[in-house]
Design a protein around this motif. Structure first.
Motif, mmCIF file in Angstrom:
data_model
loop_
_atom_site.group_PDB
_atom_site.id
_atom_site.type_symbol
_atom_site.label_atom_id
_atom_site.label_comp_id
_atom_site.label_asym_id
_atom_site.label_seq_id
_atom_site.Cartn_x
_atom_site.Cartn_y
_atom_site.Cartn_z
ATOM 1 N N VAL A 1 0.851 -1.202 0.000
ATOM 2 C CA VAL A 1 0.000 0.000 0.000
ATOM 3 C C VAL A 1 0.881 1.244 0.000
ATOM 4 C CG1 VAL A 1 -1.675 1.336 1.353
ATOM 5 C CG2 VAL A 1 -1.953 -1.135 1.125
ATOM 6 N N LYS B 1 -6.291 -6.322 -5.331
ATOM 7 C CA LYS B 1 -6.181 -5.003 -5.984
ATOM 8 C C LYS B 1 -4.795 -4.393 -5.764
ATOM 9 C CE LYS B 1 -11.044 -3.721 -5.659
ATOM 10 N NZ LYS B 1 -12.002 -3.005 -4.801
ATOM 11 N N LEU C 1 -6.327 -0.902 6.579
ATOM 12 C CA LEU C 1 -5.377 0.002 5.918
ATOM 13 C C LEU C 1 -5.378 -0.073 4.385
ATOM 14 C CD1 LEU C 1 -2.830 1.982 6.269
ATOM 15 C CD2 LEU C 1 -1.503 -0.093 6.007
ATOM 16 N N PRO C 2 -5.429 -1.288 3.787
ATOM 17 C CA PRO C 2 -5.365 -1.333 2.321
ATOM 18 C C PRO C 2 -6.524 -0.644 1.617
ATOM 19 C CG PRO C 2 -5.747 -3.536 3.244
ATOM 20 C CD PRO C 2 -5.390 -2.645 4.388
ATOM 21 N N LEU C 3 -7.577 -0.342 2.359
ATOM 22 C CA LEU C 3 -8.696 0.355 1.716
ATOM 23 C C LEU C 3 -8.307 1.763 1.263
ATOM 24 C CD1 LEU C 3 -11.777 -0.820 3.781
ATOM 25 C CD2 LEU C 3 -11.329 -1.233 1.361
ATOM 26 N N LEU D 1 -5.919 2.326 -0.557
ATOM 27 C CA LEU D 1 -5.557 2.150 -1.959
ATOM 28 C C LEU D 1 -6.680 1.440 -2.725
ATOM 29 C CD1 LEU D 1 -3.157 2.629 -3.873
ATOM 30 C CD2 LEU D 1 -2.325 0.360 -3.283
ATOM 31 N N ALA D 2 -7.256 0.428 -2.088
ATOM 32 C CA ALA D 2 -8.228 -0.415 -2.789
ATOM 33 C C ALA D 2 -9.658 0.121 -2.692
ATOM 34 C CB ALA D 2 -8.184 -1.838 -2.220
ATOM 35 N N ALA E 1 1.153 5.856 4.902
ATOM 36 C CA ALA E 1 0.036 5.635 3.967
ATOM 37 C C ALA E 1 -1.153 6.512 4.343
ATOM 38 C CB ALA E 1 -0.369 4.161 3.968
ATOM 39 N N TYR F 1 -2.575 9.096 1.612
ATOM 40 C CA TYR F 1 -3.868 8.882 0.960
ATOM 41 C C TYR F 1 -5.028 9.610 1.623
ATOM 42 C CZ TYR F 1 -1.535 5.103 -1.520
ATOM 43 O OH TYR F 1 -0.677 4.374 -2.301
#
Ligand code: SF4
Ligand code: SF4
Lengths: 143, 140
Positions: free
Chosen positions: A49, A77, B46-48, B50-51, B79, B83
């Motif tokens: 990420v 993704k 956390l990856p949300l 980006l995703a 991150a 973001y």
């Protein structure tokens, strides 16, 4: 590792809000710690990420299996965004649909059914991992 | 965002799967979310950042957010800032463990005793930061 294509990278999602995310994480540890420690390695999703160069290089150079805890498919993704080649996208929910008796509960600590679901998921991936890494057994396990 | 009683603190853990300290972030965050500051805190995978979509990226703007990272790479803090928005506070497990004299944290999947002590230390510090960002210092 001597042959750069003979290790499979496992990327579980970092789901923190649902037991299915914990199952993804547990299944990844089943593979890299118990079932195929020499043929697999983990890459932390948060590093992807963030765009960590080393992690991006690893997923770009090796076949990747992603394991996601919900339909948002974060691991898949993010690996795609990182330029990785996904050979298999696993959705924990799909595996659960085939094994409805193994309902996972608990996030910090999974119930025995959740632990079993993770193991079943991991075991279902073994033929694919073995095919991808045929001939690599016993080699140095560094990617 | 108003200072209404509904105001909550956001917690984002790196959950790093490769290091035991990553597991510490996850378990400490869950302890605060589900136990010690239940009702005062919210989280996001956390990856949300980006995703996910725009809704996820407003998280750290909607909630004063505390990031919890396993190591000095500080994936969650960086991150979140990249973001969403700059975290209101951040914690790094390796630094806090060293400051508390906790050594030998190990066991990504099942933490050893040192790891469990690190979870307690991080959860305790995190709860204090939640109070701080919500303006409830001294409430503990
Ligand atoms: S796939 Fe779902 S459970 Fe996993 S990190 Fe993303 S949002 Fe969380
Ligand atoms: S901050 Fe450290 S432990 Fe956490 S995901 Fe990043 S590299 Fe891993």
């Amino acid at each position: 590792m001597k042959d750069g294509m003979r290790k499979v990278v496992i990327v579980p999602c970092s789901g923190i809000g649902k037991p299915f995310g914990t199952v993804a994480r547990e299944a990844a540890y089943d593979l890299v710690e118990d079932l195929r420690p020499h043929a697999t390695r983990l890459v932390a999703l948060s590093k992807l990420v963030l765009g960590d160069a080393e992690s991006r290089a690893i997923v770009a150079a090796h076949p990747v299996i992603t394991i996601d805890g919900c339909k948002l498919n974060c691991a898949a993704k993010c690996v795609q965004e990182s330029g990785g080649t996904i050979v298999r996208e696993v959705a924990v929910l799909e595996v659960f649909r085939q094994h409805k008796d193994l309902k996972p509960e608990g996030i910090a600590e999974l119930n025995p059914e959740g632990v079993r679901l993770a193991r079943v998921l991991a075991e279902e991936l073994l033929p694919e991992i073995d095919a991808l890494t045929a001939g690599a057994a016993g080699e140095d396990d560094h990617v | 965002m108003s200072d209404s009683p509904e105001r909550k603190a956001g917690i984002i853990a790196c959950s790093g799967e490769e290091l035991a300290e990553g597991t510490v972030t996850r378990l400490a965050a869950l302890r605060v979310l589900h136990d010690t500051r239940r009702g005062d805190t919210v989280t996001l995978c956390l990856p949300l950042f980006l995703a996910g979509g725009e809704g996820e990226r407003t998280f750290a703007r909607d909630f004063p957010t505390i990031t919890v990272d396993g190591c000095e790479l500080r994936c969650a803090a960086r991150a979140t800032e990249r973001y969403s928005a700059r975290p209101a506070a951040s914690l790094v497990v390796t630094e806090l463990a060293a400051a508390r004299g906790i050594t030998g944290v190990a066991g990504c999947r099942r933490l050893n005793d040192a790891g469990q002590r690190a979870v307690e230390a991080v959860a305790d510090e995190l709860a204090g930061l939640v109070d701080q960002v919500l303006g409830r210092e001294g409430a503990r």
